[in-house]
Write a protein that holds these residues in place. Sequence first.
Motif, PDB file in Angstrom:
ATOM      1  N   LYS A 102       0.834  -1.195   0.000  1.00  0.00           N
ATOM      2  CA  LYS A 102       0.000   0.000   0.000  1.00  0.00           C
ATOM      3  C   LYS A 102       0.873   1.252   0.000  1.00  0.00           C
ATOM      4  O   LYS A 102       1.794   1.384   0.794  1.00  0.00           O
ATOM      5  N   GLY A 103       0.576   2.146  -0.922  1.00  0.00           N
ATOM      6  CA  GLY A 103       1.335   3.385  -1.014  1.00  0.00           C
ATOM      7  C   GLY A 103       2.468   3.360  -2.012  1.00  0.00           C
ATOM      8  O   GLY A 103       3.056   4.401  -2.307  1.00  0.00           O
ATOM      9  N   LEU A 104       2.787   2.157  -2.547  1.00  0.00           N
ATOM     10  CA  LEU A 104       3.869   2.044  -3.529  1.00  0.00           C
ATOM     11  C   LEU A 104       3.303   1.668  -4.891  1.00  0.00           C
ATOM     12  O   LEU A 104       2.285   0.992  -4.988  1.00  0.00           O
ATOM     13  N   THR A 105       3.983   2.073  -5.947  1.00  0.00           N
ATOM     14  CA  THR A 105       3.575   1.678  -7.302  1.00  0.00           C
ATOM     15  C   THR A 105       4.365   0.484  -7.803  1.00  0.00           C
ATOM     16  O   THR A 105       3.897  -0.257  -8.656  1.00  0.00           O
ATOM     17  N   SER A 106       5.570   0.304  -7.305  1.00  0.00           N
ATOM     18  CA  SER A 106       6.401  -0.812  -7.741  1.00  0.00           C
ATOM     19  C   SER A 106       6.005  -2.080  -6.997  1.00  0.00           C
ATOM     20  O   SER A 106       5.331  -2.039  -5.968  1.00  0.00           O
ATOM     21  N   THR A 107       6.447  -3.231  -7.521  1.00  0.00           N
ATOM     22  CA  THR A 107       6.123  -4.538  -6.947  1.00  0.00           C
ATOM     23  C   THR A 107       7.380  -5.190  -6.411  1.00  0.00           C
ATOM     24  O   THR A 107       8.396  -5.244  -7.091  1.00  0.00           O
TER      25      THR A 107
END
Length: 374
Positions: A276-281
Amino acid sequence: MASSVEVINPGDIRTRTQIRKLFGGSPQGGICPSGDKGSVNLYSDPDVGEQLGYYDGWLAEEDELGAIYEYTGAGKLGHQTFDGVAGTGNRAILRHAEQGRVLRVFTRVGKVPGSDTKTHRYLGSFTLDGLEPYVWRKVHGGDGLERNVVVFRLRADGEVRRDQADVIPPAEVTDGEFVPFRPVTAAMIQADPATSGNLPLPSQRVRTGRRRRKPAPNAETSGVFVVPEAFGNQLSIRAAAAATVAIRREAELTQSYKDYLEKAGHRIGSYQIKVKGLTSTLRVDLYDATAHVLYEAKGSSSREDVRMALGQILDYSRYVKMEEHEGEPRRVILLPAAPPPDMYALLDSFDVHVVYRSDDGRFVGAVVPPSDAP
């Protein structure tokens, strides 16, 4: 819309016909190589991508080299590939540097008033990321079936346009998923022409806008790519060579240990994590679903790499959850040789184990299962 086609600068909006006059390429398709213009034109259409289970855009998180733009490869049905006719476009991106071509990215923004002619905004020129040029992502296509797509990681090569409309928004929830391990082939470990081109680390200058986009799909698994012998002027030759050796060794080590575990009857894959809060995986190197063991592999057994692996596996392990197992997985660092002796005490204090490969090729460690192979 400006009428001149003699120059196209980042942020300019053009039709494909106007783009082709300057940069060449085919009149249709998403990946359009042009040998005579020295260009590989990449067209992104957010509406089409979302219907197929993905879309392209900037990662919000930046590293020390700047921002990453993700561009999804060619192939609307089934698993995408680098092979054969179906993989022609993806190979064009992969080999752009060795073929002397520039990656140029365009995103669809609308249509010419009173017509069905699409217009595209020019983002700028790019090169593939030198350390991780692409990742594999699991998506649900337009037919609802699961498939693997290749997502290229692009670095800006000079000035680019970076509008908020093209930035992938952060995940709304934290979740994770067990996914198949993507096999490492010999071509990925050796100096194959498809994977040994010069991938320079580009300069980065960006401009920002304001609009936001819908959340991206969560599923992502990583591919393995051989780092080229030269990364451009941002890394020394010695550092580049060391990184190349380490990544090749890590890829081979991970594949070998995966094969060993599978021969012992274990179900092996990877684990992808969206925070949550990040765009990368986030992606773990190896996960043993049978024994509930999480592995972080390194191509070197140096103190620095062991410390890095320790931080990574402590971070990842708190997100790994499987219905058939209770609690967090056992944490193991996979190394090509035994680490410095005093590092065992450090790892023990965090309940982290070690598996390494001995001089005779055997895997050594308390969690190594006996192999059922003859």
